[in-house]
Design a protein around this motif. Structure first.
Motif, PDB file in Angstrom:
ATOM      1  N   TYR A  32       5.200   4.263  -4.846  1.00 50.00           N
ATOM      2  CA  TYR A  32       6.169   2.934  -4.317  1.00 50.00           C
ATOM      3  C   TYR A  32       7.466   3.245  -3.695  1.00 50.00           C
ATOM      4  O   TYR A  32       8.012   2.972  -3.129  1.00 50.00           O
ATOM      5  N   ASP A  33       7.974   4.826  -4.454  1.00 42.53           N
ATOM      6  CA  ASP A  33       9.311   5.234  -4.053  1.00 42.53           C
ATOM      7  C   ASP A  33       9.124   5.538  -2.524  1.00 42.53           C
ATOM      8  O   ASP A  33       9.880   5.234  -1.550  1.00 42.53           O
ATOM      9  N   ARG A  34       7.753   6.098  -2.263  1.00 45.26           N
ATOM     10  CA  ARG A  34       7.546   6.701  -0.794  1.00 45.26           C
ATOM     11  C   ARG A  34       7.486   5.278   0.372  1.00 45.26           C
ATOM     12  O   ARG A  34       7.890   5.456   1.426  1.00 45.26           O
ATOM     13  N   GLU A  35       6.784   4.481  -0.434  1.00 38.98           N
ATOM     14  CA  GLU A  35       6.518   3.146   0.333  1.00 38.98           C
ATOM     15  C   GLU A  35       8.160   2.315   0.795  1.00 38.98           C
ATOM     16  O   GLU A  35       8.101   2.057   1.842  1.00 38.98           O
ATOM     17  N   VAL A  72      12.476   1.498   4.356  1.00 38.18           N
ATOM     18  CA  VAL A  72      13.951   1.584   4.920  1.00 38.18           C
ATOM     19  C   VAL A  72      14.242   2.314   5.886  1.00 38.18           C
ATOM     20  O   VAL A  72      15.119   2.146   7.046  1.00 38.18           O
ATOM     21  N   ASP A  73      13.575   3.564   6.167  1.00 38.73           N
ATOM     22  CA  ASP A  73      13.740   4.518   7.344  1.00 38.73           C
ATOM     23  C   ASP A  73      13.244   3.595   8.807  1.00 38.73           C
ATOM     24  O   ASP A  73      14.047   3.773   9.620  1.00 38.73           O
TER      25      ASP A  73
END
Length: 73
Positions: A13-16, A21-22
């Motif tokens: 979830y954090d990576r997604e 955001v990026d």
């Protein structure tokens, strides 16, 4: 393995979210769109029908509008 999906998939979830955001900072639109949400809802409803009837249920999507026929679909 933990039984809690929030713990098990926290890193994913954090990576997604970070990828979103990026991309947003680069001015790009990424990730699922409205059509993906529609398809997920249709599949979920079919799953509920299958549970209720105890049998298989066909998943039938409407024809995809041209708006959602772009890259990645």
């Amino acid at each position: 393995m933990t039984q809690d999906y929030l713990v098990r998939f926290a890193g994913a979830y954090d990576r997604e979210v970070q990828a979103w955001v990026d991309a947003t900072r680069r001015g790009e639109v990424t990730g699922p769109d409205v059509w993906d949400g529609y398809a997920a809802s249709v599949v979920a409803e079919a799953g509920v029908r299958a549970l209720e009837t105890g049998g298989r249920t066909t998943v039938e999507l409407a024809s995809r509008p041209a708006l959602y026929a772009g890259a990645g679909h």
